[in-house]
Design an enzyme around this catalytic site. Structure first.
Site, mmCIF file in Angstrom:
data_model
loop_
_atom_site.group_PDB
_atom_site.id
_atom_site.type_symbol
_atom_site.label_atom_id
_atom_site.label_comp_id
_atom_site.label_asym_id
_atom_site.label_seq_id
_atom_site.Cartn_x
_atom_site.Cartn_y
_atom_site.Cartn_z
ATOM 1 N N ALA A 42 -24.128 0.845 -13.587
ATOM 2 C CA ALA A 42 -24.046 2.280 -13.288
ATOM 3 C C ALA A 42 -22.621 2.770 -13.104
ATOM 4 O O ALA A 42 -22.362 3.967 -13.162
ATOM 5 C CB ALA A 42 -24.869 2.600 -12.040
ATOM 6 N N ASP A 98 -20.669 -6.225 -16.167
ATOM 7 C CA ASP A 98 -19.318 -6.465 -16.682
ATOM 8 C C ASP A 98 -18.967 -7.951 -16.735
ATOM 9 O O ASP A 98 -17.802 -8.312 -16.814
ATOM 10 C CB ASP A 98 -18.271 -5.670 -15.876
ATOM 11 N N LYS A 125 -19.605 1.555 -54.755
ATOM 12 C CA LYS A 125 -20.328 2.273 -53.699
ATOM 13 C C LYS A 125 -21.726 2.578 -54.182
ATOM 14 O O LYS A 125 -21.888 3.027 -55.324
ATOM 15 C CB LYS A 125 -19.596 3.578 -53.368
ATOM 16 N N ASN A 153 -20.409 -5.999 -69.309
ATOM 17 C CA ASN A 153 -18.992 -6.214 -69.023
ATOM 18 C C ASN A 153 -18.313 -4.860 -68.905
ATOM 19 O O ASN A 153 -18.366 -4.049 -69.821
ATOM 20 C CB ASN A 153 -18.351 -7.037 -70.140
ATOM 21 N N GLU A 160 -14.558 -8.767 0.382
ATOM 22 C CA GLU A 160 -14.036 -8.047 -0.782
ATOM 23 C C GLU A 160 -12.512 -8.034 -0.707
ATOM 24 O O GLU A 160 -11.935 -7.978 0.381
ATOM 25 C CB GLU A 160 -14.578 -6.616 -0.808
ATOM 26 N N ARG A 185 -10.960 1.519 -13.797
ATOM 27 C CA ARG A 185 -9.801 0.681 -14.112
ATOM 28 C C ARG A 185 -9.646 0.403 -15.612
ATOM 29 O O ARG A 185 -8.621 -0.089 -16.062
ATOM 30 C CB ARG A 185 -9.895 -0.644 -13.335
#
Ligand code: UD1
Ligand code: CA
Length: 449
Positions: free
Chosen positions: A11, A103, A351, A377, A155, A16
């Protein structure tokens, strides 16, 4: 066996990272961090696989695939508060709750299984995954008592100078007894440096109540990295790339220089293939066996058959059949489909085109919105003029056609089977089977102009 519920915390904004994108959607080796975590959680076969989302929650939900139940944390008041949001979903659940952070993308199922096994065999209230690192900056420290048991998690912002020196850190991964977790979450207080409800304070709280607190100290400190900054992201990327290369090396793929080869997590490569340096294999790319991918190639979301050779080329959302040759310096854009034994040579762009088996486009051509049959070819410099400024049109080139160098095929146009175009032909009308079309040759003038 004890039932399992997993909660992935995703969340937070990730201030940072200095990014417009929410942190957990940043990618490592082609997959978002949170996707790794929920996939790993899924492999543990939980009864509930929950992800807590908040910042840009709609985007995170949209971008994250799998059997996941999302719960919303409207305000990001800390990891303890985030876990609280899953309480309702788990009200009839009883067993182990494994909390994972969105993370920490490198975590492996093996380490988590080890954590769960220890947690369940010891019947602990909580089991924390810890590790030792040379530089603990950015992580919470593990404070042990004189018996070596985990007493508290502090912490970083709340550490004393002495605690700051501890190099055993909290990875953030915790297994809980579900009942004790939800009973005690409401006791968390936000009276700390960041003013947040820290999940990690539960360790101290449960200890005070005499509940069993355990820890698994893992030696795999590379896999527990928590990505808070772009530096961490780059480190995670390096570790994961190395892991992916090792995976392929162990399965019989030669990678000349793994440190300079970039293979995404979902890529598959057949045995005895050889990958030269500065190659990027991305997305859901699948390579057959005995493939040689030359230096500096980029292949994205494409399927490459067996014994194909790709030299210094870019291939996006395309297919190359067995025994094909691509490049050097070819560009297969989305929707290019080459059958077996096709050559698309140097400086050729393709493409949305199907090229039949045995056909060759060896040099300097543009083939777009085109179907080419077998054994055709296509001479150097051939252009399919597919666009009139407003619309795109199709070119059809049938089997055994010979297109002379520098032909311009103005679509819509069809070149019949076995037909021939002369060098420099500008072909506006369909050519019948086995016919020849030739352009206007240059006139010779005496002397220099
Ligand atoms: C956290 C741990 C720390 C540990 C480190 C390991 C806490 C209080 N701290 O710190 O002990 O050493 O991870 O990497 O748990 N999140 C939410 N809601 C919130 C806050 C965070 O969902 O209100 C999520 C984030 O999106 C992130 C995860 O929780 O995925 C961890 O949050 P983060 O702010 O990165 O915590 P750290 O400071 O790294
Ligand atoms: Ca973190």
């Amino acid at each position: 066996m004890t039932q399992l519920a997993t909660i992935t915390l995703a969340a937070g904004k990730g201030t940072r990272m200095k990014s417009k994108l929410t942190k957990v959607l940043h990618q490592v080796a082609g997959k978002s961090m949170v996707q790794y975590v929920v996939d790993t959680a899924f492999d543990l076969e939980p009864v509930y696989n929950i992800a807590v989302v908040g910042y840009k929650s709609e985007l995170v939900k949209e971008e994250t695939e799998g059997e996941i139940e999302f719960v919303l944390q409207e305000e990001q008041l800390g990891t303890g508060h985030a876990v609280m949001q899953a309480k309702d979903k788990l009200k009839s659940f009883s067993g182990t709750v494994l909390v994972l952070y969105g993370d920490t993308p490198l975590l492996t199922v093996e380490t988590l299984e080890e954590l769960l096994a220890k947690h369940e065999s010891r019947e602990s209230a909580i089991t924390v995954l810890t590790t030792k690192v040379d530089d603990p900056t950015g992580y919470a420290r593990i404070v042990r008592d004189n018996k070596g048991n985990v007493a508290r998690i502090v912490e970083e912002d709340d550490t004393s100078p002495k605690e700051a020196k501890i190099n055993e850190i909290n990875t953030g991964i915790c297994a809980f007894d579900s009942k004790l977790l939800f009973e005690n979450l409401s006791e968390l207080e936000a009276d700390n440096a960041q003013g947040e409800y820290y999940l990690t304070d539960l360790v101290g709280i449960l200890n005070q109540k005499g509940e069993k607190v355990s820890a698994l100290l893992t030696a795999n400190n590379k896999e527990t990295i928590g990505v808070n900054t772009r530096r961490h992201l780059a480190q995670a990327e390096k570790t994961l790339r190395e892991r992916i290369c090792n995976y392929h090396l162990d399965r019989g793929v030669t990678i000349i220089d793994p440190a300079n080869t970039y293979i995404d997590a979902e890529v598959e490569i057949g045995q005895d293939s050889i990958i030269y340096p500065f190659t990027f294999l991305e997305g859901e790319t699948k390579l057959g066996s005995e493939v040689v991918i030359g230096q500096q190639s980029k292949i994205v979301d494409s399927k490459i058959g067996d014994r194909v050779e790709v030299k210094s080329s870019t291939i996006i959302e395309s297919k190359v059949g067995d025994d094909g040759l691509v490049g050097p310096y070819a560009y297969l854009r989305p929707g290019s489909e080459l059958a077996e034994n096709v050559k698309v040579g140097d400086f050729v762009e393709v493409k949305k085109a199907q090229i039949g088996s045995g056909s060759k486009v060896p040099h300097l051509s543009y083939i777009g919105d085109t179907t080419i049959g077998e054994n055709a070819n296509i001479g150097a410099g051939t252009i399919t003029a597919n666009y009139d400024g407003k619309n795109k049109y199709q070119t059809v080139i049938k089997d055994n056609v010979f297109i002379g160098s520098n032909s311009t095929l103005i679509a819509p146009v069809e070149i019949g089977q076995g037909a021939v175009t002369g060098a420099g032909a500008v072909v506006k009308d369909d050519v019948k089977d086995n016919d020849t079309v030739v352009g206007v040759p240059a006139k010779q003038i005496k002397g220099r102009l």
